[in-house]
Design an enzyme around this catalytic site. Structure first.
Site, short mmCIF file in Angstrom:
data_model
loop_
_atom_site.label_atom_id
_atom_site.label_comp_id
_atom_site.label_asym_id
_atom_site.label_seq_id
_atom_site.Cartn_x
_atom_site.Cartn_y
_atom_site.Cartn_z
CE LYS A 39 -4.04 -6.37 0.25
NZ LYS A 39 -4.79 -5.26 -0.25
CB ILE A 45 -23.99 -4.75 -13.58
CG1 ILE A 45 -22.87 -4.18 -14.74
CG2 ILE A 45 -24.72 -3.61 -12.84
CD1 ILE A 45 -23.66 -3.77 -15.90
N PRO A 46 -22.93 -7.86 -13.19
CG PRO A 46 -24.51 -9.49 -12.62
CD PRO A 46 -24.45 -8.03 -12.80
CG LEU A 50 -8.00 -4.30 -8.84
CD1 LEU A 50 -8.18 -4.19 -10.14
CD2 LEU A 50 -7.22 -3.00 -7.99
CG ASP A 94 -1.94 -1.26 1.00
OD1 ASP A 94 -2.58 -1.44 -0.32
OD2 ASP A 94 -2.44 -1.67 2.16
NE ARG A 115 -2.37 0.09 7.71
CZ ARG A 115 -3.60 0.55 8.09
NH1 ARG A 115 -4.08 1.92 8.33
NH2 ARG A 115 -4.51 -0.30 8.15
#
Ligand code: C5P
Length: 258
Positions: A56, A89-90, A84, A34, A233
């Site tokens: 990640k 919607i599908p 993410l 991050d 962190r």
């Protein structure tokens, strides 16, 4: 000729000899990058490359650096967990899953709250693809406690909501889940030994919890049945990230039987 029982116990003994708890701990640790730039991510990958097998990439890095940020990490042989948290919607989510798969991501998250149709469309999108990525249904964010859930209209306790969403994701065909360490045992019991449980909200004893609410130590999360621990962190903001990671690995390997 050895009996079946003798063969079985021989195999188990061989596995025990081969089992290296520290290496297993490294395999199960995923460090959350991050940070806002590719350069900062590369520094961490360089510092922590010996401590884990996967990194990640979440919104902060992906939005700033773009999809090309995966490349140098994949080239160095690490797995990429692309976090993410898709929720749309599908049709849109299925398309995003295909795009993320083409980038080479090994794990991709989507919000279980997107519902069964969205989850099933995402699962369909990776079905039959060689080396298809593991889809992970995010249940309830580890930063949410009961008042936060109530504020968005959910009167259930977090653990009950996690169970409801995990059950729904399972029915939709998913076999991977993200939950806090507090619910790991419940999700494991529900989803079975083969399910992949990626668990954030990991805090070594005494560490700052910051915005995370439903936390536990690395050892607790593993003992409750986590497949992977996602740690940000406590490692990346430590004055010596590699030393912080090593301390977590030591705790993990002890919990794994080392
Ligand atoms: O820094 P910290 O260890 O709290 O980071 C946890 C990471 O796991 C963050 O990148 C966060 O986006 C992610 N995550 C989470 N809770 C979830 C799913 C993902 O904290 N339910």
């Amino acid at each position: 000729m050895p009996s079946l029982e003798q063969i079985k116990s021989g195999l188990m003994a061989a596995r025990k000899i081969d089992f290296d708890p520290l290496e297993e701990a490294r395999r199960r640790l995923i460090v959350a990058l991050d940070v806002p730039t590719t350069a900062a991510a590369e520094v961490l990958v360089h510092q922590l490359g010996g401590c884990c097998r996967g990194f990640k990439i979440g919104f902060e890095l992906f939005v700033a650096a773009g999809p090309s940020v995966l490349e140098p990490i994949l080239q160095r042989g690490f797995s990429v967990f692309l976090d993410l948290k898709l929720h749309d919607i599908p049709n849109t989510v299925a398309g995003a899953v295909r795009s993320a798969t083409a980038l080479g991501a090994h794990m991709i998250t989507l919000h279980a709250a997107g519902g069964p149709a969205m989850l099933a469309a995402a699962q369909d999108a990776v079905e039959g693809i060689p080396h298809s990525p593991q889809l992970l249904a995010v249940t309830v964010l580890t930063s949410m406690d009961a008042p936060q859930l109530h504020a968005v209209g959910i009167a259930r306790q977090p653990a009950d909501q996690v169970e409801l969403l995990a059950r729904m994701a399972l029915d939709a065909g998913l076999r991977g889940f993200v939950c806090s360490p507090r619910e790991v045992a419940r999700v494991r019991a529900l989803a079975g030994p083969e399910a992949v449980l990626a668990v954030p909200g990991i805090r070594p004893a005494g560490a700052d919890t910051a915005d995370q609410k439903r936390v536990a130590t690395p050892a607790e999360a593993l003992r409750r049945g986590a497949s992977y621990l996602v740690v940000g962190r406590p490692i990346t903001q430590a004055s010596q990230p590699a030393a912080a990671a090593e301390a977590i690995l030591k705790e993990m390997s002890e919990a794994l039987g080392g």
